[in-house]
Design a protein around this motif. Sequence first.
Motif, PDB file in Angstrom:
ATOM      1  N   ILE A   1     -64.624-160.359 -38.627  1.00  0.00           N
ATOM      2  CA  ILE A   1     -65.573-160.962 -39.565  1.00  0.00           C
ATOM      3  C   ILE A   1     -66.811-161.369 -38.783  1.00  0.00           C
ATOM      4  O   ILE A   1     -66.712-162.014 -37.733  1.00  0.00           O
ATOM      5  N   ARG A   2     -67.985-160.999 -39.313  1.00  0.00           N
ATOM      6  CA  ARG A   2     -69.266-161.464 -38.774  1.00  0.00           C
ATOM      7  C   ARG A   2     -69.884-162.381 -39.818  1.00  0.00           C
ATOM      8  O   ARG A   2     -69.976-162.017 -40.995  1.00  0.00           O
ATOM      9  N   ILE A   3     -70.299-163.566 -39.402  1.00  0.00           N
ATOM     10  CA  ILE A   3     -70.866-164.560 -40.311  1.00  0.00           C
ATOM     11  C   ILE A   3     -72.302-164.848 -39.894  1.00  0.00           C
ATOM     12  O   ILE A   3     -72.572-165.145 -38.722  1.00  0.00           O
TER      13      ILE A   3
ATOM     14  N   ASP B   1     -75.714-169.560 -37.338  1.00  0.00           N
ATOM     15  CA  ASP B   1     -75.372-168.305 -36.680  1.00  0.00           C
ATOM     16  C   ASP B   1     -76.268-167.208 -37.244  1.00  0.00           C
ATOM     17  O   ASP B   1     -75.934-166.559 -38.229  1.00  0.00           O
ATOM     18  N   GLN B   2     -77.413-167.029 -36.606  1.00  0.00           N
ATOM     19  CA  GLN B   2     -78.453-166.155 -37.139  1.00  0.00           C
ATOM     20  C   GLN B   2     -78.161-164.679 -36.844  1.00  0.00           C
ATOM     21  O   GLN B   2     -77.279-164.373 -36.039  1.00  0.00           O
ATOM     22  N   PRO B   3     -78.874-163.763 -37.513  1.00  0.00           N
ATOM     23  CA  PRO B   3     -78.556-162.336 -37.409  1.00  0.00           C
ATOM     24  C   PRO B   3     -78.456-161.785 -35.989  1.00  0.00           C
ATOM     25  O   PRO B   3     -77.614-160.920 -35.722  1.00  0.00           O
ATOM     26  N   SER B   4     -79.272-162.248 -35.074  1.00  0.00           N
ATOM     27  CA  SER B   4     -79.206-161.726 -33.714  1.00  0.00           C
ATOM     28  C   SER B   4     -78.008-162.265 -32.920  1.00  0.00           C
ATOM     29  O   SER B   4     -77.644-161.698 -31.891  1.00  0.00           O
ATOM     30  N   HIS B   5     -77.401-163.346 -33.410  1.00  0.00           N
ATOM     31  CA  HIS B   5     -76.222-163.941 -32.761  1.00  0.00           C
ATOM     32  C   HIS B   5     -75.239-164.433 -33.823  1.00  0.00           C
ATOM     33  O   HIS B   5     -75.000-165.646 -33.949  1.00  0.00           O
TER      34      HIS B   5
END
Length: 121
Positions: A36-38, A43-47
């Motif tokens: 899962i990517r949140i 937790d912004q798109p680049s991290h």
Amino acid sequence: MGTATGPTFDTDTLRRAIEGNTGNTLLALYTDDAEIRIVDRTDQPSHPRVLHGRRDIAALLDDVYGRDMTHSLDQCIVQGDRAAYSESCEYADGVRVLAESMVTLRDGKIAEQITIQAWDE
């Protein structure tokens, strides 16, 4: 090449899992090696926050379902080995959360998920 979903993953099953009182039913919808990517304000798109496997996912679900809040599945579309859904949540104090997820399914379970969420501040 993905495997088409079977009767084990459908909107009603997802609704019961999300709207339940614990994360256990929802956890059962994930493969053992799910990721899962949140993405959110923290937790912004680049991290993005990345969870690997059922252990990490179980810890997240225990935290979320341990809070005084309600969860609702607003919309869900399942097509082949993909699904997308909208979930809304509300804390007891009225703070609301909205999450949009896109998932890849394998053998009727969630293998990959990306969630974008926002909440009242």
